[in-house]
Every structure is written in C-alpha cells, then in structure tokens.
Design a protein around this motif. Sequence first.
Motif, PDB file in Angstrom:
ATOM      1  N   ASP A   3       0.881  -1.177   0.000  1.00 45.11           N
ATOM      2  CA  ASP A   3       0.000   0.000   0.000  1.00 45.11           C
ATOM      3  C   ASP A   3       0.912   1.218   0.000  1.00 45.11           C
ATOM      4  OD1 ASP A   3      -1.872  -1.968   0.551  1.00 45.11           O
ATOM      5  OD2 ASP A   3      -2.658  -1.021   2.369  1.00 45.11           O
ATOM      6  N   PHE A   4       0.991   1.922  -1.119  1.00 43.93           N
ATOM      7  CA  PHE A   4       1.893   3.073  -1.117  1.00 43.93           C
ATOM      8  C   PHE A   4       1.453   4.101  -2.148  1.00 43.93           C
ATOM      9  CE2 PHE A   4       4.356   1.841  -4.893  1.00 43.93           C
ATOM     10  CZ  PHE A   4       4.110   0.472  -4.941  1.00 43.93           C
ATOM     11  N   LEU A   5       2.103   5.273  -2.080  1.00 45.80           N
ATOM     12  CA  LEU A   5       1.721   6.409  -2.925  1.00 45.80           C
ATOM     13  C   LEU A   5       2.934   6.917  -3.673  1.00 45.80           C
ATOM     14  CD1 LEU A   5      -0.073   8.444  -0.081  1.00 45.80           C
ATOM     15  CD2 LEU A   5      -1.039   6.613  -1.520  1.00 45.80           C
ATOM     16  N   VAL A   6       2.691   7.382  -4.884  1.00 46.31           N
ATOM     17  CA  VAL A   6       3.716   8.142  -5.593  1.00 46.31           C
ATOM     18  C   VAL A   6       3.309   9.605  -5.488  1.00 46.31           C
ATOM     19  CG1 VAL A   6       4.916   8.527  -7.777  1.00 46.31           C
ATOM     20  CG2 VAL A   6       4.065   6.228  -7.200  1.00 46.31           C
ATOM     21  N   LEU A   7       4.226  10.429  -5.007  1.00 38.77           N
ATOM     22  CA  LEU A   7       3.949  11.860  -4.848  1.00 38.77           C
ATOM     23  C   LEU A   7       4.626  12.657  -5.948  1.00 38.77           C
ATOM     24  CD1 LEU A   7       4.619  12.271  -0.996  1.00 38.77           C
ATOM     25  CD2 LEU A   7       2.458  11.703  -2.161  1.00 38.77           C
ATOM     26  N   ASP A   8       3.993  13.723  -6.356  1.00 38.67           N
ATOM     27  CA  ASP A   8       4.611  14.587  -7.359  1.00 38.67           C
ATOM     28  C   ASP A   8       5.559  15.570  -6.666  1.00 38.67           C
ATOM     29  OD1 ASP A   8       5.162  15.606  -9.873  1.00 38.67           O
ATOM     30  OD2 ASP A   8       3.683  17.209  -9.629  1.00 38.67           O
ATOM     31  N   LEU A  15       4.024  17.431   0.663  1.00 40.53           N
ATOM     32  CA  LEU A  15       2.665  17.325   1.218  1.00 40.53           C
ATOM     33  C   LEU A  15       2.273  18.576   2.009  1.00 40.53           C
ATOM     34  CD1 LEU A  15       2.962  13.611   2.279  1.00 40.53           C
ATOM     35  CD2 LEU A  15       1.160  14.500   0.772  1.00 40.53           C
ATOM     36  N   ALA A  16       3.254  19.229   2.617  1.00 38.34           N
ATOM     37  CA  ALA A  16       2.958  20.474   3.347  1.00 38.34           C
ATOM     38  C   ALA A  16       3.204  21.693   2.460  1.00 38.34           C
ATOM     39  CB  ALA A  16       3.831  20.556   4.597  1.00 38.34           C
ATOM     40  N   TYR A  17       4.167  21.538   1.565  1.00 35.27           N
ATOM     41  CA  TYR A  17       4.649  22.671   0.778  1.00 35.27           C
ATOM     42  C   TYR A  17       3.665  23.088  -0.326  1.00 35.27           C
ATOM     43  CZ  TYR A  17       7.798  24.679  -2.844  1.00 35.27           C
ATOM     44  OH  TYR A  17       8.380  25.434  -3.811  1.00 35.27           O
ATOM     45  N   HIS A  18       3.132  22.112  -1.064  1.00 37.10           N
ATOM     46  CA  HIS A  18       2.254  22.441  -2.190  1.00 37.10           C
ATOM     47  C   HIS A  18       0.823  22.559  -1.660  1.00 37.10           C
ATOM     48  CE1 HIS A  18       1.596  21.809  -6.807  1.00 37.10           C
ATOM     49  NE2 HIS A  18       1.206  22.993  -6.372  1.00 37.10           N
ATOM     50  N   ALA A  19       0.489  23.766  -1.242  1.00 39.56           N
ATOM     51  CA  ALA A  19      -0.757  23.974  -0.504  1.00 39.56           C
ATOM     52  C   ALA A  19      -1.972  23.936  -1.416  1.00 39.56           C
ATOM     53  CB  ALA A  19      -0.704  25.319   0.215  1.00 39.56           C
ATOM     54  N   PRO A  46      -0.680  16.326  -3.911  1.00 39.00           N
ATOM     55  CA  PRO A  46       0.461  15.854  -4.702  1.00 39.00           C
ATOM     56  C   PRO A  46       0.438  14.349  -4.928  1.00 39.00           C
ATOM     57  CG  PRO A  46       1.176  16.619  -2.508  1.00 39.00           C
ATOM     58  CD  PRO A  46      -0.324  16.587  -2.501  1.00 39.00           C
ATOM     59  N   VAL A  47      -0.640  13.682  -4.550  1.00 45.74           N
ATOM     60  CA  VAL A  47      -0.712  12.218  -4.717  1.00 45.74           C
ATOM     61  C   VAL A  47      -1.070  11.914  -6.169  1.00 45.74           C
ATOM     62  CG1 VAL A  47      -1.932  10.117  -4.017  1.00 45.74           C
ATOM     63  CG2 VAL A  47      -1.428  11.907  -2.319  1.00 45.74           C
ATOM     64  N   ILE A  48      -0.123  11.339  -6.927  1.00 42.77           N
ATOM     65  CA  ILE A  48      -0.422  11.082  -8.336  1.00 42.77           C
ATOM     66  C   ILE A  48      -0.673   9.604  -8.640  1.00 42.77           C
ATOM     67  CG2 ILE A  48       0.604  13.187  -9.276  1.00 42.77           C
ATOM     68  CD1 ILE A  48       3.105  11.577  -9.893  1.00 42.77           C
ATOM     69  N   GLU A  49      -0.302   8.730  -7.708  1.00 43.86           N
ATOM     70  CA  GLU A  49      -0.656   7.322  -7.900  1.00 43.86           C
ATOM     71  C   GLU A  49      -0.888   6.685  -6.532  1.00 43.86           C
ATOM     72  OE1 GLU A  49       1.804   5.033 -10.547  1.00 43.86           O
ATOM     73  OE2 GLU A  49       0.794   3.156 -10.061  1.00 43.86           O
ATOM     74  N   VAL A  50      -1.929   5.892  -6.448  1.00 50.70           N
ATOM     75  CA  VAL A  50      -2.243   5.174  -5.210  1.00 50.70           C
ATOM     76  C   VAL A  50      -2.218   3.686  -5.536  1.00 50.70           C
ATOM     77  CG1 VAL A  50      -3.955   4.790  -3.391  1.00 50.70           C
ATOM     78  CG2 VAL A  50      -3.712   7.075  -4.412  1.00 50.70           C
ATOM     79  N   ILE A  51      -1.401   2.963  -4.788  1.00 54.51           N
ATOM     80  CA  ILE A  51      -1.278   1.520  -5.009  1.00 54.51           C
ATOM     81  C   ILE A  51      -1.793   0.808  -3.760  1.00 54.51           C
ATOM     82  CG2 ILE A  51       0.314  -0.406  -5.475  1.00 54.51           C
ATOM     83  CD1 ILE A  51       1.431   3.081  -6.341  1.00 54.51           C
ATOM     84  N   LYS A  52      -2.768  -0.056  -3.946  1.00 51.36           N
ATOM     85  CA  LYS A  52      -3.342  -0.806  -2.827  1.00 51.36           C
ATOM     86  C   LYS A  52      -3.120  -2.278  -3.081  1.00 51.36           C
ATOM     87  CE  LYS A  52      -5.708  -1.533   0.912  1.00 51.36           C
ATOM     88  NZ  LYS A  52      -5.152  -1.183   2.225  1.00 51.36           N
TER      89      LYS A  52
END
Length: 436
Positions: free
Chosen positions: A382-387, A394-398, A402-408
């Motif tokens: 279970d993981f995420l690819v962030l842009d 996650l805090a910076y790009h308000a 920034p989640v571009i892919e979700v893998i379950k």
Amino acid sequence: MSLVLYRNAHLATPIDPGRPLAGPDQGRILHQPAGALLCRAGTIAAVGEEAAVLRELQGAIPERTVDCGGRCLVPGFVDPHTHMCFAERREAEFGLRLEGLPYLEILRRGGGILASVQAVRPASEATLLENTRRHARSALRFGTTSLEVKSGYGLDLDTELKMLRVIERLSKDCPLDVVATFLGAHAIPPEYREIPDRYVDLVVDSMLPAVAAQGIARYCDVFCETGVFTLEQSRRILKAAARHGLGVKIHADEVNDLGGAGLAAELRAASAEHLLAAADSHLQRMAAAGVIAVLLPATAYSLRKDYARARRMIELGVPVALATDCNPGSSYCESMPFVFGLAVLQMGLSVAEALTAATLNAAYAIGLGDRVGSLEPGKQADFLVLDGKTPTILAYHAGVSPVIEVIKRGETVFWTPPPDTLTVPPEARKENRTWN
Ligand code: NIG
Ligand code: FE
C-alpha cells in the motif's frame, strides 16, 4: 505470481518496531534516494536501495516496471477517525457557525449530530452505502488506503446496526481496508433528552451485546463532552465495551477538559481523539499507558479553535497520529494531504513526525500496524507516488493533492498524470509506464 517494480524513487517511510513511534522516534524516518520497491502478489517483497532490490529479483522479469522519475514513495495514508457514513451534508449549519453560533450550542438546539441522526434513520442502506462509497473514493484519491468509519448517526439499535452493516459492505466492495467503530454514544437522542442515563443503559444493555454478537465492529467510541456524555457515563460504556471484547476509543477533551484523556489512560484505550483541551497531567498518563493521540487538525480549522498541542504531546512521549475526522459537521474533509499540511504548518510537527502520524501510528490506532503503515518487506504493498522529491511536498504544495498514484495491495487504484505532463495518454498507465 505478479511482480511489479517501482524504481528510480525517493523512499520515505517510518520503520516499524512493532508498536507506534513516540517521542524522538516519531520523527525518525528512513529516506532512501535512488530507491526501489518490488511488489509480489500484493505484498512488499523487497524495498530499499535500487541495486539491492534488483538483486532480489534474481533475474526474474517484472510484469510491469514503473520509473518514478525520482519522485517520492510513501506508505499509503491511514485515516483512523472518520464519520463518513451519513445521509446529508449540513452546509446551512456551517453557515451558522461562520456567523458565530458555537458547535455545541447547535447540538443543544437539536441540530448538529442530531440533524444527521434525523437524516440517517429513514435512509436506505443503499443510499447510505452510495454516500459512504463516494467519500471513501474521494479519500482514496487523496492517498488514503486504510480507513476507520464510525457509526453514531443512528442512536437506536436498528439504525446503529444499519450503519455498521453499511460500513461492513463498504469494506467488501472498495479496495481500502475499512475498520468499523461502534459510536452509539455519539449524542443523547431526543427521545432520551430528559433521561440520559436510560440511554446509557440502552447502549450498555442492548446495543453493545448486539454489536458484539454480530461481530461487526472492532472498536467502541464515546463522545465525552459537556452536554453529551459525562466522564462517568463514558467510563461505564467503555468498560462494558471492553468486557465484550471491543477495543476502546474516546472523543476526549474536544471543547472542554472533562478528563477524557485520563480515562483513556485508565482504560488503556487504543486511542484518544481530538484532545484540544487536554491537561498535561492526563497527557502524561496517556504516554505512560501507550495510548495514541489521534489529532484532527481539520476539525480545529473548521471550528476555528486552537490546535491540539501536538509538540507537547511528542515531548511527553505520547504517540501522535493524524486523521481527517471526515463528517458533515465539524470537519467536512477527506483529504489527508490537507491534514498533513495543517499538522506541519499549524501544529508544528516536522514533516517526518507528520508522516509517521499519518501512516504507522495511524495504522496502530486502528489495529492494522502489523499489516500496513510502512514500506517494509512483508507488509501490504500500500503506497503512494507523490509529485515531489520528498514528503515535504505534502505540506509545501498547498491546496492541491500531490498524490499522483495510489497503489493498494500492489494494484494501481488511482492514477493521474502529474501536472507538468498532462499530455501523457491514459494508456501510459498500463504497461511499463514512465512519467519522464
Ligand atoms: O469528532 N465530536 C463529535 N463527533 C464528530 C462530529 C460529528 C458531527 O458533527 O456530525 C467529531 O468532531
Ligand atoms: Fe469524531
């Protein structure tokens, strides 16, 4: 057996010692630039430095290789506190709050939670399921891969069971892991307004035994607050829940300090939630008892309250987790990236502390720590690819996700082209895709 390789990634993850991380350990996460992660049949088979992961392949060719272009991979978010099973939004009530009417005053007048009860009681299971699924789908797009959902908008046996059945059905027909919590003690229903102790009797003598017998909830929660359930009533309900084998949680000290955090410590609850008004002495007891503080900054934001004292909790050694509290009243938010940003910018958590709070500690808060919450061999993939290059994005790009892919469990359940490559055709997500 399906093999999928994510390579050319910056890995960022807490390391699971078999318990939630507290104190200085909360901020100790592993960073692995030039990393890779190999999924085999839904599980993490290998993770770490790319060369080492490739060696683990022993010449086998993965069905799919994803070049992450140096982007960041983090564990899927775990949202350990939501009330996303409801029938109608409460937009007008939000307007009243903006005009200054306090949240508890709205409840006292029969609105708030009680307005949701009025809408949920006549709603069909199909409608409730559709609404809950819509919120879960939205949460998934924001990177939530495991989720807790509470009942608590029924406040009678049949409707509480109806909500728990809906939550159970959700867990079967959406890709997320879903954990159900029985929250029959969410408010005093109107028919018991003058005899609140009789409602507590009903919860203890009828609802809890029925819920436990059906095995459709893992936890029991109580809203311990002025005008809702007293400390003594909360103790009675939670002790009964523990006798029935349910885990124990408590909405504690959200508006007023009734000592709910101390009760959580006394009962060795899995978690205490909110804690905006919790006293130091009770937080110290939580630390000693290993109770997880589930903090809900989107609620403080929406209620325009001071944020929970997360820094103090970490100093005292309380393991801190983060959740959305997604509900139609105090926090209409299903976005863990939004919560992450608030935790860092408003509560002063470091990015590393917030990552642990939104993943591993959140997983432990709902009993899933052994399976999810970190990028380690043997855990669910279970993981995420962030842009972005690191979880700081996650805090910076308000205001964006920034989640571009979700893998379950190794399957891509959400994918969107990163904003700078909007021309990537949808087929690119299928085979050996790359974002570069
Ligand atoms: O966690 N505080 C109590 N329960 C929810 C709000 C539920 C509602 O307003 O519908 C909370 O904030
Ligand atoms: Fe809540």
